[in-house]
Design a protein around this motif. Structure first.
Motif, mmCIF file in Angstrom:
data_model
loop_
_atom_site.group_PDB
_atom_site.id
_atom_site.type_symbol
_atom_site.label_atom_id
_atom_site.label_comp_id
_atom_site.label_asym_id
_atom_site.label_seq_id
_atom_site.Cartn_x
_atom_site.Cartn_y
_atom_site.Cartn_z
ATOM 1 N N TRP A 1 0.800 -1.221 0.000
ATOM 2 C CA TRP A 1 0.000 0.000 0.000
ATOM 3 C C TRP A 1 0.832 1.271 0.000
ATOM 4 N N PRO A 2 1.843 1.443 0.866
ATOM 5 C CA PRO A 2 2.643 2.674 0.754
ATOM 6 C C PRO A 2 3.442 2.736 -0.550
ATOM 7 N N VAL A 3 3.873 1.588 -1.053
ATOM 8 C CA VAL A 3 4.599 1.567 -2.327
ATOM 9 C C VAL A 3 3.663 2.018 -3.452
ATOM 10 N N MET A 4 2.426 1.541 -3.449
ATOM 11 C CA MET A 4 1.475 1.944 -4.486
ATOM 12 C C MET A 4 1.060 3.414 -4.336
ATOM 13 N N LEU A 5 1.085 3.934 -3.130
ATOM 14 C CA LEU A 5 0.796 5.355 -2.919
ATOM 15 C C LEU A 5 1.828 6.214 -3.655
ATOM 16 N N VAL A 6 3.101 5.885 -3.504
ATOM 17 C CA VAL A 6 4.167 6.620 -4.198
ATOM 18 C C VAL A 6 4.014 6.466 -5.717
ATOM 19 N N ALA A 7 3.728 5.249 -6.172
ATOM 20 C CA ALA A 7 3.544 5.013 -7.615
ATOM 21 C C ALA A 7 2.405 5.865 -8.165
ATOM 22 N N SER A 8 1.322 5.984 -7.419
ATOM 23 C CA SER A 8 0.174 6.773 -7.870
ATOM 24 C C SER A 8 0.535 8.247 -8.025
ATOM 25 N N LEU A 9 1.279 8.775 -7.091
ATOM 26 C CA LEU A 9 1.676 10.179 -7.167
ATOM 27 C C LEU A 9 2.581 10.419 -8.381
ATOM 28 N N LEU A 10 3.510 9.504 -8.611
ATOM 29 C CA LEU A 10 4.398 9.638 -9.762
ATOM 30 C C LEU A 10 3.638 9.525 -11.081
ATOM 31 N N TYR A 11 2.736 8.558 -11.162
ATOM 32 C CA TYR A 11 1.974 8.391 -12.394
ATOM 33 C C TYR A 11 0.981 9.525 -12.625
ATOM 34 N N GLY A 12 0.548 10.191 -11.583
ATOM 35 C CA GLY A 12 -0.293 11.373 -11.762
ATOM 36 C C GLY A 12 0.409 12.410 -12.625
ATOM 37 N N VAL A 13 1.682 12.597 -12.378
ATOM 38 C CA VAL A 13 2.481 13.542 -13.166
ATOM 39 C C VAL A 13 2.647 13.044 -14.603
ATOM 40 N N VAL A 14 2.978 11.765 -14.767
ATOM 41 C CA VAL A 14 3.202 11.190 -16.103
ATOM 42 C C VAL A 14 1.943 11.316 -16.961
ATOM 43 N N PHE A 15 0.788 10.954 -16.404
ATOM 44 C CA PHE A 15 -0.445 10.962 -17.185
ATOM 45 C C PHE A 15 -0.915 12.381 -17.499
ATOM 46 N N TRP A 16 -0.684 13.317 -16.607
ATOM 47 C CA TRP A 16 -1.029 14.711 -16.880
ATOM 48 C C TRP A 16 -0.241 15.204 -18.094
ATOM 49 N N GLN A 17 1.024 14.889 -18.119
ATOM 50 C CA GLN A 17 1.870 15.312 -19.229
ATOM 51 C C GLN A 17 1.469 14.650 -20.547
ATOM 52 N N ALA A 18 0.838 13.455 -20.483
ATOM 53 C CA ALA A 18 0.392 12.739 -21.689
ATOM 54 C C ALA A 18 -1.049 13.080 -22.066
ATOM 55 N N HIS A 19 -1.685 14.031 -21.362
ATOM 56 C CA HIS A 19 -3.062 14.455 -21.616
ATOM 57 C C HIS A 19 -4.071 13.325 -21.416
#
Length: 192
Positions: free
Chosen positions: A27-45
């Motif tokens: 769960w804490p590992v997936m929390l960090v992954a979610s925050l990182l992917y939030g940035v990636v997906f925003w940049q990919a529209h």
């Protein structure tokens, strides 16, 4: 590929692998992954996927809490079999919400795949909620979602992420196998 995407991939893979092993650290590992992917997906529209990462972050906390409540005396997380009505209700509601969200994305954003983006996001939420509730059926959702996401990320030129989601398909099959064996061994309880 960016450094953010690389770290998102590494944390995501570790989180799914830990989940298959029913390790609370997932769960804490997936929390960090979610925050990182939030940035990636925003940049990919991919706006629905960006919002999904915020939901995943919140569900990581919910899952952590739920799993703490579902730990058996021997320290392993107890697997739950959802009732057929629960499964049907979850799938029907996800389909309806995904189609409505897809229509909204089509009308108000520049998302290149609005309906697909929305449906995948909504079914991912369903998979995450079911995972937090320890439902064995969560892995079936993840296999289907990850197969389609792999293709979407290839189309969006997120090749590293596409590779990750192809690996997620394998990890989800492994998770389902491990959870099913654990459910049989412990006599998983039905849930409504």
């Amino acid at each position: 590929m960016s450094l953010t995407e690389l770290f998102a991939v590494l944390f995501s893979a570790a989180g799914v692998w830990l989940t298959g092993r029913r390790a609370m650290l997932c769960w804490p590992v997936m929390l960090v992954a979610s925050l990182l992917y939030g940035v990636v997906f925003w940049q990919a529209h991919l706006y629905a996927d960006t919002g999904l990462q915020g939901v995943f972050a919140a569900l990581s906390l919910y899952g952590w809490w739920g799993w703490l409540r579902g730990v058996r005396d021997e320290g392993a997380v107890q697997i739950v079999q959802p009732a057929r009505a629960t499964v049907l209700r979850g799938v029907a509601l996800s389909l309806a919400v995904g189609l409505l969200m897809g229509a909204a994305l089509f009308r108000w954003t520049d998302d290149p795949n609005p309906v697909l983006d929305a449906l995948l996001s909504v079914f991912s939420v369903l998979g995450q909620i079911w995972m937090a509730r320890r439902y064995l059926a969560c892995w079936v959702v993840w296999v289907a979602v990850d197969i389609v996401y792999t293709a979407l990320f290839v189309v969006r030129h997120l090749y590293l992420t596409a590779g990750l989601y192809a690996a997620f398909v394998i990890l989800a099959v492994m998770g389902w196998t491990q959870w099913r064996a654990a459910a049989r061994k412990t006599g998983a309880s039905p849930a409504g």
